[in-house]
Design an enzyme around this catalytic site. Structure first.
Site, PDB file in Angstrom:
ATOM      1  N   ASP A  85     127.723 -63.735 139.833  1.00 49.63           N
ATOM      2  CA  ASP A  85     128.252 -62.970 138.355  1.00 49.63           C
ATOM      3  C   ASP A  85     128.994 -63.530 137.392  1.00 49.63           C
ATOM      4  OD1 ASP A  85     126.746 -60.986 139.811  1.00 49.63           O
ATOM      5  OD2 ASP A  85     128.217 -59.954 140.521  1.00 49.63           O
TER       6      ASP A  85
ATOM      7  N   ARG B  34     127.678 -50.706 131.644  1.00 48.67           N
ATOM      8  CA  ARG B  34     127.559 -50.743 132.747  1.00 48.67           C
ATOM      9  C   ARG B  34     128.293 -51.674 134.069  1.00 48.67           C
ATOM     10  NH1 ARG B  34     121.888 -52.078 134.789  1.00 48.67           N
ATOM     11  NH2 ARG B  34     122.503 -51.660 136.834  1.00 48.67           N
TER      12      ARG B  34
ATOM     13  N   LYS C 166     133.655 -52.856 140.116  1.00 45.45           N
ATOM     14  CA  LYS C 166     132.790 -51.763 140.805  1.00 45.45           C
ATOM     15  C   LYS C 166     131.582 -52.078 141.601  1.00 45.45           C
ATOM     16  CE  LYS C 166     128.669 -53.610 138.306  1.00 45.45           C
ATOM     17  NZ  LYS C 166     127.701 -53.816 138.501  1.00 45.45           N
ATOM     18  N   ASN C 167     131.852 -53.404 141.534  1.00 44.44           N
ATOM     19  CA  ASN C 167     131.390 -53.581 142.826  1.00 44.44           C
ATOM     20  C   ASN C 167     131.281 -52.793 144.145  1.00 44.44           C
ATOM     21  OD1 ASN C 167     128.688 -54.308 141.247  1.00 44.44           O
ATOM     22  ND2 ASN C 167     129.278 -56.287 142.530  1.00 44.44           N
TER      23      ASN C 167
ATOM     24  N   ARG D 204     114.121 -59.407 143.559  1.00 42.88           N
ATOM     25  CA  ARG D 204     115.292 -58.631 144.320  1.00 42.88           C
ATOM     26  C   ARG D 204     114.539 -58.128 144.939  1.00 42.88           C
ATOM     27  NH1 ARG D 204     120.268 -57.096 140.281  1.00 42.88           N
ATOM     28  NH2 ARG D 204     121.224 -57.664 141.484  1.00 42.88           N
TER      29      ARG D 204
ATOM     30  N   CYS E 115     119.147 -54.967 137.245  1.00 44.53           N
ATOM     31  CA  CYS E 115     119.587 -55.940 136.633  1.00 44.53           C
ATOM     32  C   CYS E 115     118.106 -56.940 136.325  1.00 44.53           C
ATOM     33  CB  CYS E 115     120.326 -57.222 136.473  1.00 44.53           C
ATOM     34  SG  CYS E 115     121.724 -56.157 135.913  1.00 44.53           S
TER      35      CYS E 115
HETATM   36  N1  EPU Z   1     117.909 -60.864 148.978  1.00 46.40           N
HETATM   37  C1  EPU Z   1     116.698 -60.679 149.500  1.00 46.40           C
HETATM   38  N2  EPU Z   1     116.790 -59.713 150.568  1.00 46.40           N
HETATM   39  C2  EPU Z   1     117.139 -58.469 150.885  1.00 46.40           C
HETATM   40  C3  EPU Z   1     118.351 -58.723 150.415  1.00 46.40           C
HETATM   41  C4  EPU Z   1     118.659 -59.652 149.413  1.00 46.40           C
HETATM   42  O1  EPU Z   1     116.253 -61.634 149.695  1.00 46.40           O
HETATM   43  O2  EPU Z   1     116.800 -57.144 151.227  1.00 46.40           O
HETATM   44  C5  EPU Z   1     118.912 -61.762 148.455  1.00 46.40           C
HETATM   45  C6  EPU Z   1     118.415 -62.083 147.624  1.00 46.40           C
HETATM   46  O3  EPU Z   1     117.537 -62.319 146.385  1.00 46.40           O
HETATM   47  C7  EPU Z   1     119.585 -62.606 146.601  1.00 46.40           C
HETATM   48  C8  EPU Z   1     120.748 -62.982 147.704  1.00 46.40           C
HETATM   49  O4  EPU Z   1     119.538 -61.904 149.092  1.00 46.40           O
HETATM   50  O5  EPU Z   1     119.415 -64.454 146.336  1.00 46.40           O
HETATM   51  C9  EPU Z   1     122.084 -61.969 148.020  1.00 46.40           C
HETATM   52  O6  EPU Z   1     121.364 -60.686 146.958  1.00 46.40           O
HETATM   53  P1  EPU Z   1     122.566 -59.799 147.501  1.00 46.40           P
HETATM   54  O7  EPU Z   1     122.284 -58.893 148.320  1.00 46.40           O
HETATM   55  O8  EPU Z   1     123.820 -60.125 148.019  1.00 46.40           O
HETATM   56  O9  EPU Z   1     122.646 -59.361 145.823  1.00 46.40           O
HETATM   57  P2  EPU Z   1     123.299 -57.563 145.542  1.00 46.40           P
HETATM   58  O10 EPU Z   1     124.056 -56.908 147.209  1.00 46.40           O
HETATM   59  O11 EPU Z   1     121.746 -57.552 145.325  1.00 46.40           O
HETATM   60  C10 EPU Z   1     125.780 -57.245 144.721  1.00 46.40           C
HETATM   61  C11 EPU Z   1     126.125 -57.779 143.002  1.00 46.40           C
HETATM   62  C12 EPU Z   1     125.583 -58.623 142.552  1.00 46.40           C
HETATM   63  C13 EPU Z   1     125.826 -59.912 142.723  1.00 46.40           C
HETATM   64  C14 EPU Z   1     124.856 -60.305 144.232  1.00 46.40           C
HETATM   65  C15 EPU Z   1     125.049 -61.107 144.899  1.00 46.40           C
HETATM   66  C16 EPU Z   1     126.386 -55.115 143.684  1.00 46.40           C
HETATM   67  C17 EPU Z   1     126.578 -53.744 143.569  1.00 46.40           C
HETATM   68  N3  EPU Z   1     125.478 -55.918 143.232  1.00 46.40           N
HETATM   69  O12 EPU Z   1     123.777 -57.676 144.035  1.00 46.40           O
HETATM   70  O13 EPU Z   1     125.952 -58.081 141.167  1.00 46.40           O
HETATM   71  O14 EPU Z   1     125.315 -60.304 141.647  1.00 46.40           O
HETATM   72  O15 EPU Z   1     125.760 -58.871 145.469  1.00 46.40           O
HETATM   73  O16 EPU Z   1     126.742 -61.008 144.659  1.00 46.40           O
HETATM   74  O17 EPU Z   1     127.459 -55.236 144.447  1.00 46.40           O
HETATM   75  C18 EPU Z   1     126.197 -57.490 138.574  1.00 46.40           C
HETATM   76  O18 EPU Z   1     127.078 -56.924 139.051  1.00 46.40           O
HETATM   77  O19 EPU Z   1     126.293 -57.397 137.482  1.00 46.40           O
HETATM   78  C19 EPU Z   1     125.473 -57.723 140.511  1.00 46.40           C
HETATM   79  C20 EPU Z   1     124.334 -58.582 139.711  1.00 46.40           C
END
Ligand code: EPU
Length: 432
Positions: free
Chosen positions: A313, A404, A32-33, A131, A126
């Protein structure tokens, strides 16, 4: 009796009769991701794109609805998806769609690249802690875009192709993908402290297929040189390491056995190592994993970190497994330190969990069935694993979240011998 009390709706719950060891074989679905950013990347080219074997999940449907709003035409052919965006019809991603799913936020970079501007509502997603999106904004600004926020919408505009050096304050999956999309069409960037997750690498491979030059994928320094025009093409998305890990942990929690096919074992190193140290038997091939549970596993410590560390995750799901393992385990999440919405629900099933200063201590024991509620996708996965291992029946609310992230969950579990089915429970709606 008031009129309103006659209003009756239905709530779908997953009914699980626990206690049966999972046994069998499973072919892992695509990630998915990885699919979500690749779908966003399809906005970058007017040429046709074919994605082989796309997961048929609610999050994918939401992304497709958003892409259709922006100008993409698409058609399913079984599990294969054909997409084409001859022109961008709107540069605005509205709240109704972006609010449902955080991953849709990265269409911002693609719109900015293809149409020169992008307007995207603040993302939803979520419900586990704060975030932020500051790194997405920082990246687009570093690349030369003008970025501003007004009434809950982020706006960006550029007057020339985006280019520059982005130094992330921390590795972010979405932030790295956002920057990659922003420069792949005609721009150029060096990304420092880029995320190294397999899903980011997969997006890079897809952009390379379209004609961008991408170097350093899977390392913290990624260089991208966009092409003035991108091509179309056919692409196969990587297998879902989180789906694979969820089923492995379900097999471990029920003391069962499972063969996974079409999987990337190297993407699961951190989990496989823990399961092996827990005493389970594992055999691993190039694209398969054979798992056989030990009847008396040992507890372990989980510290969720960036890839190749233990994935956040899988942290809630590993917690559910550890709640069934006699002895004391500890769980810490360095990515989302407050990702513990599953803790209170697992406690309803008899799990002994103590959360103090963001360190979760788990005292494992036999769980019992209960009525519980999933509050996000992976908390849902955790409750399913706990319920499968528990004595007696459980009803899991929040099927929406499970859908989801887990395709054909009920059918797949049934095929592995689990006694599960979806049930519609009548609920009284609020009185008029
Ligand atoms: N962060 C910041 N600022 C930003 C972006 C992120 O401080 O602008 C912080 C976040 O708060 C967190 C860390 O950086 O502490 C990592 O967040 P990341 O941006 O890597 O997460 P994401 O891209 O929002 C994806 C996955 C999530 C998974 C995370 C971490 C997708 C669609 N989602 O989220 O997956 O938990 O990476 O590996 O790729 C799920 O599939 O259930 C899910 C939540």
């Amino acid at each position: 009796m008031c009129e309103g009390a006659k209003n009756v709706g239905v709530s779908r719950v997953l009914y699980v009769e626990g206690g049966t060891p999972l046994k069998g074989e499973l072919r892992v679905y695509p990630a998915k991701n990885a699919a979500l950013p690749i779908l966003a990347a399809s906005l970058l080219t007017p040429e046709p794109i074919t994605l082989v074997e796309v997961p048929r999940l609610r999050d994918v449907e939401v992304m497709l609805e958003l892409l259709a709003h922006l100008g993409t035409q698409y058609a399913w052919e079984g599990r294969t998806l054909h997409l084409q965006t001859p022109e961008i019809k709107s540069t605005h991603a509205p709240y109704e769609l972006v609010g449902q799913m955080r991953a849709s936020f990265i269409v911002w970079g693609a719109l900015l690249a293809r149409a020169g501007e992008g307007h995207v509502s603040m993302p939803g997603g979520c419900a586990f802690g704060f975030r932020p999106v500051d790194q997405h904004i920082k990246a687009l600004e570093a690349l030369g875009a003008e970025v501003w926020e007004e009434d809950g919408t982020f706006h960006a505009r550029r007057t020339r192709p985006l280019s520059g050096r982005v130094v992330f304050d921390l590795p972010t999956v979405g932030g790295t993908e956002q920057a990659m999309l922003a420069v792949a069409l005609g721009g150029e960037a060096t990304l420092v402290q880029a995320a190294v997750e397999p899903e980011v690498v997969d997006l890079g491979h897809f952009l390379a297929l379209l004609g961008a030059e991408v170097e350093g994928l899977g390392s913290p320094i990624v260089r991208i040189k966009g092409a003035p025009q991108l091509k179309g093409g056919t692409y196969r998305i990587i297998p879902d390491r989180i789906e694979a890990g969820t089923y492995l942990l379900a097999a471990a929690a029920t003391r069962g056995s499972l063969t996974l096919e079409g999987v990337r074992p190297d993407h699961l190193d951190a989990l496989l190592d823990k399961l092996w140290r827990s005493g389970h038997r594992l055999e691993v091939g190039e694209d398969w994993i054979r798992f056989r549970a030990t009847p008396d596993p040992a507890p372990f410590h989980v510290e969720a970190r960036e890839y190749p560390g233990f994935p956040t995750d899988l942290q809630p799901i590993a917690t559910a497994y550890l709640a069934t393992v006699p002895g004391q385990s500890t769980v810490v999440d360095r990515i989302y330190p407050d990702r513990f919405t599953h803790v209170g629900e697992l406690a309803r099933m008899g799990a002994e969990l103590y959360l103090r200063d963001r360190i979760l201590t788990v005292q494992g024991r036999r769980l019992h069935g209960a009525q519980v509620k999933a509050l996000d996708i992976r908390a849902g996965g955790a409750l399913v694993v706990a319920a499968l291992s528990a004595e007696g029946a459980s009803e899991i609310e929040g099927v929406y979240f499970l859908e989801r992230g887990y395709e054909h969950l009920t059918e797949r579990l049934q095929a592995l011998g689990a006694r599960v089915h979806l049930r519609e429970n009548p609920v009284a709606l609020a009185a008029d």
